[in-house]
Design an enzyme around this catalytic site. Structure first.
Site, PDB file in Angstrom:
ATOM      1  N   GLY A  46       0.771  -1.202   0.009  1.00 35.37           N
ATOM      2  CA  GLY A  46       0.004   0.227  -0.193  1.00 35.37           C
ATOM      3  C   GLY A  46       0.864   1.155   0.008  1.00 35.37           C
ATOM      4  N   GLN A  51       2.991   9.711   1.801  1.00 32.92           N
ATOM      5  CA  GLN A  51       4.118   9.423   1.416  1.00 32.92           C
ATOM      6  C   GLN A  51       4.788   9.996   0.211  1.00 32.92           C
ATOM      7  OE1 GLN A  51       2.746   5.072   2.164  1.00 32.92           O
ATOM      8  NE2 GLN A  51       4.872   5.021   2.723  1.00 32.92           N
ATOM      9  N   CYS A  88       7.416  -0.509   5.697  1.00 31.97           N
ATOM     10  CA  CYS A  88       6.817   0.718   5.041  1.00 31.97           C
ATOM     11  C   CYS A  88       7.745   1.036   4.087  1.00 31.97           C
ATOM     12  CB  CYS A  88       6.641   1.572   6.266  1.00 31.97           C
ATOM     13  SG  CYS A  88       5.878   3.267   5.637  1.00 31.97           S
ATOM     14  N   LEU A  89       7.289   1.887   2.818  1.00 27.08           N
ATOM     15  CA  LEU A  89       8.150   2.322   1.804  1.00 27.08           C
ATOM     16  C   LEU A  89       8.585   3.502   2.338  1.00 27.08           C
ATOM     17  CD1 LEU A  89       6.038   1.499  -1.111  1.00 27.08           C
ATOM     18  CD2 LEU A  89       8.068   0.064  -0.331  1.00 27.08           C
ATOM     19  N   HIS A 130      -2.584   0.021   8.179  1.00 28.28           N
ATOM     20  CA  HIS A 130      -1.269   0.612   7.968  1.00 28.28           C
ATOM     21  C   HIS A 130      -1.534   1.930   7.326  1.00 28.28           C
ATOM     22  CE1 HIS A 130       3.111   0.568   7.124  1.00 28.28           C
ATOM     23  NE2 HIS A 130       2.792   1.449   6.582  1.00 28.28           N
ATOM     24  N   GLU A 131      -2.155   1.665   6.186  1.00 28.12           N
ATOM     25  CA  GLU A 131      -2.106   2.982   5.329  1.00 28.12           C
ATOM     26  C   GLU A 131      -3.184   4.095   5.928  1.00 28.12           C
ATOM     27  OE1 GLU A 131      -0.006   3.205   2.955  1.00 28.12           O
ATOM     28  OE2 GLU A 131       0.400   1.069   3.053  1.00 28.12           O
ATOM     29  N   HIS A 134      -1.302   6.247   7.983  1.00 26.48           N
ATOM     30  CA  HIS A 134      -0.549   7.305   7.519  1.00 26.48           C
ATOM     31  C   HIS A 134      -1.451   8.554   7.305  1.00 26.48           C
ATOM     32  CE1 HIS A 134       3.489   5.674   6.212  1.00 26.48           C
ATOM     33  NE2 HIS A 134       2.752   4.520   5.747  1.00 26.48           N
TER      34      HIS A 134
HETATM   35 CO    CO Z   1       3.742   2.773   5.204  1.00 32.99          CO
END
Ligand code: CO
Length: 156
Positions: A46, A51, A88-89, A130-131, A134
Protein backbone atom coordinates in the site's frame (compact mmCIF):
# COMPACT_ATOMS: atom_id res chain seq x y z
CA UNK A 1 1.51 8.01 -15.49
CA UNK A 2 4.72 8.44 -13.60
CA UNK A 3 6.35 7.00 -10.55
CA UNK A 4 6.50 9.45 -7.67
CA UNK A 5 9.27 9.96 -5.16
CA UNK A 6 8.52 8.25 -1.81
CA UNK A 7 9.53 10.47 1.12
CA UNK A 8 11.34 8.91 4.06
CA UNK A 9 10.82 9.05 7.83
CA UNK A 10 11.90 12.46 9.15
CA UNK A 11 10.00 14.34 6.44
CA UNK A 12 7.34 16.43 8.25
CA UNK A 13 4.62 15.59 5.70
CA UNK A 14 4.52 12.05 7.15
CA UNK A 15 3.35 13.56 10.47
CA UNK A 16 0.48 15.65 9.10
CA UNK A 17 -3.15 14.91 9.84
CA UNK A 18 -4.35 14.84 6.25
CA UNK A 19 -7.37 16.74 4.96
CA UNK A 20 -10.34 15.15 3.14
CA UNK A 21 -10.51 15.30 -0.65
CA UNK A 22 -13.22 17.68 -1.89
CA UNK A 23 -12.55 17.78 -5.63
CA UNK A 24 -12.77 14.51 -7.54
CA UNK A 25 -10.96 15.91 -10.54
CA UNK A 26 -8.27 14.97 -13.04
CA UNK A 27 -5.57 15.92 -10.57
CA UNK A 28 -6.89 13.24 -8.18
CA UNK A 29 -7.12 10.68 -10.99
CA UNK A 30 -3.53 11.43 -12.04
CA UNK A 31 -2.38 11.09 -8.43
CA UNK A 32 -4.09 7.70 -8.07
CA UNK A 33 -2.58 6.49 -11.37
CA UNK A 34 0.86 7.60 -10.20
CA UNK A 35 0.42 6.03 -6.76
CA UNK A 36 -0.52 2.72 -8.40
CA UNK A 37 2.54 2.83 -10.62
CA UNK A 38 4.72 3.70 -7.63
CA UNK A 39 3.41 1.02 -5.25
CA UNK A 40 3.63 -1.66 -7.95
CA UNK A 41 7.18 -0.66 -8.88
CA UNK A 42 8.20 -0.68 -5.20
CA UNK A 43 6.29 -3.95 -4.60
CA UNK A 44 4.49 -2.43 -1.64
CA UNK A 45 1.20 -3.58 -0.08
CA UNK A 46 0.00 0.00 0.00
CA UNK A 47 0.88 3.65 -0.28
CA UNK A 48 -0.64 6.78 1.24
CA UNK A 49 -0.65 10.28 -0.24
CA UNK A 50 1.63 11.80 2.43
CA UNK A 51 4.29 9.29 1.32
CA UNK A 52 4.38 11.11 -2.01
CA UNK A 53 4.31 14.51 -0.30
CA UNK A 54 0.59 15.33 -0.24
CA UNK A 55 -1.37 15.76 3.01
CA UNK A 56 -4.72 14.56 1.65
CA UNK A 57 -6.80 11.51 2.61
CA UNK A 58 -5.92 9.18 -0.27
CA UNK A 59 -4.41 5.69 -0.11
CA UNK A 60 -3.98 2.71 -2.40
CA UNK A 61 -3.90 -0.94 -1.32
CA UNK A 62 -2.10 -3.59 -3.38
CA UNK A 63 -2.83 -7.07 -2.01
CA UNK A 64 -3.80 -10.56 -3.21
CA UNK A 65 -7.49 -9.56 -3.03
CA UNK A 66 -6.87 -6.83 -5.60
CA UNK A 67 -5.94 -3.22 -6.05
CA UNK A 68 -8.04 -0.63 -4.20
CA UNK A 69 -8.16 3.15 -4.36
CA UNK A 70 -9.40 4.61 -1.08
CA UNK A 71 -10.38 8.29 -0.98
CA UNK A 72 -11.50 9.70 2.38
CA UNK A 73 -11.53 6.19 3.93
CA UNK A 74 -12.98 5.60 7.39
CA UNK A 75 -12.91 2.38 9.41
CA UNK A 76 -16.50 1.91 10.57
CA UNK A 77 -16.14 -1.48 12.23
CA UNK A 78 -13.30 -3.61 13.53
CA UNK A 79 -13.08 -6.98 15.20
CA UNK A 80 -10.47 -9.33 16.59
CA UNK A 81 -6.72 -8.94 16.71
CA UNK A 82 -3.67 -10.07 14.78
CA UNK A 83 0.00 -9.51 15.39
CA UNK A 84 2.47 -9.65 12.56
CA UNK A 85 5.40 -8.10 10.72
CA UNK A 86 5.10 -4.83 8.81
CA UNK A 87 7.39 -2.69 6.76
CA UNK A 88 6.87 0.66 5.08
CA UNK A 89 8.14 2.23 1.87
CA UNK A 90 8.90 5.35 3.92
CA UNK A 91 10.95 3.42 6.51
CA UNK A 92 13.28 1.51 4.23
CA UNK A 93 15.25 -1.44 5.53
CA UNK A 94 13.21 -2.01 8.69
CA UNK A 95 10.48 -4.38 9.83
CA UNK A 96 8.56 -4.67 13.09
CA UNK A 97 5.61 -6.48 14.65
CA UNK A 98 2.35 -4.55 14.99
CA UNK A 99 -0.96 -5.50 16.61
CA UNK A 100 -3.93 -4.73 14.33
CA UNK A 101 -7.61 -5.67 14.18
CA UNK A 102 -8.18 -9.00 12.37
CA UNK A 103 -11.17 -7.68 10.45
CA UNK A 104 -12.20 -4.19 9.39
CA UNK A 105 -15.03 -2.59 7.46
CA UNK A 106 -14.13 0.58 5.59
CA UNK A 107 -16.27 3.25 3.94
CA UNK A 108 -14.54 5.25 1.24
CA UNK A 109 -15.00 7.05 -2.05
CA UNK A 110 -13.54 6.18 -5.42
CA UNK A 111 -11.85 8.59 -7.83
CA UNK A 112 -15.24 9.75 -9.10
CA UNK A 113 -16.58 10.45 -5.60
CA UNK A 114 -18.88 7.42 -5.47
CA UNK A 115 -19.35 5.83 -2.05
CA UNK A 116 -18.23 2.23 -1.40
CA UNK A 117 -17.84 -0.13 1.51
CA UNK A 118 -15.49 -3.11 1.83
CA UNK A 119 -14.72 -5.79 4.38
CA UNK A 120 -11.14 -7.00 4.82
CA UNK A 121 -9.53 -9.70 6.94
CA UNK A 122 -6.01 -10.82 7.72
CA UNK A 123 -3.20 -9.18 5.78
CA UNK A 124 -5.67 -7.12 3.71
CA UNK A 125 -7.06 -5.61 6.93
CA UNK A 126 -3.52 -5.02 8.19
CA UNK A 127 -2.59 -3.15 5.01
CA UNK A 128 -5.68 -0.93 5.30
CA UNK A 129 -4.97 -0.10 8.95
CA UNK A 130 -1.34 0.72 8.13
CA UNK A 131 -2.27 3.06 5.26
CA UNK A 132 -5.09 4.76 7.17
CA UNK A 133 -2.68 5.45 10.03
CA UNK A 134 -0.51 7.35 7.52
CA UNK A 135 -3.45 9.70 6.90
CA UNK A 136 -3.33 10.67 10.58
CA UNK A 137 0.44 11.12 10.68
CA UNK A 138 1.07 7.75 12.35
CA UNK A 139 3.86 5.40 11.24
CA UNK A 140 3.95 1.70 12.09
CA UNK A 141 7.23 2.23 13.95
CA UNK A 142 5.22 4.26 16.50
CA UNK A 143 3.35 1.05 17.42
CA UNK A 144 5.78 -1.73 16.56
CA UNK A 145 7.79 -4.02 18.76
CA UNK A 146 10.94 -5.84 17.66
CA UNK A 147 11.87 -3.30 14.98
CA UNK A 148 14.85 -4.75 13.18
CA UNK A 149 16.90 -4.24 10.03
CA UNK A 150 15.93 -6.36 7.04
CA UNK A 151 17.13 -6.77 3.51
CA UNK A 152 15.11 -4.82 0.93
CA UNK A 153 13.68 -8.02 -0.53
CA UNK A 154 11.88 -8.76 2.74
CA UNK A 155 10.03 -5.45 2.92
CA UNK A 156 6.38 -5.15 2.19
CO1 CO B 1 3.70 2.79 5.30
Amino acid sequence: MAQRYVVQVGDPVLRKVCTPVKNFDKKLADLLDDMRETVEAEEGAGLAAPQVGLDIRVAVINVDEGFYELVNPVIVYQKGEQNGPEGCLSVKGKQGDVARPYKVKVEYRDRLGRKHKLTAEGFFARAICHELDHLDGILYIDKATNVKDVKNSEEK
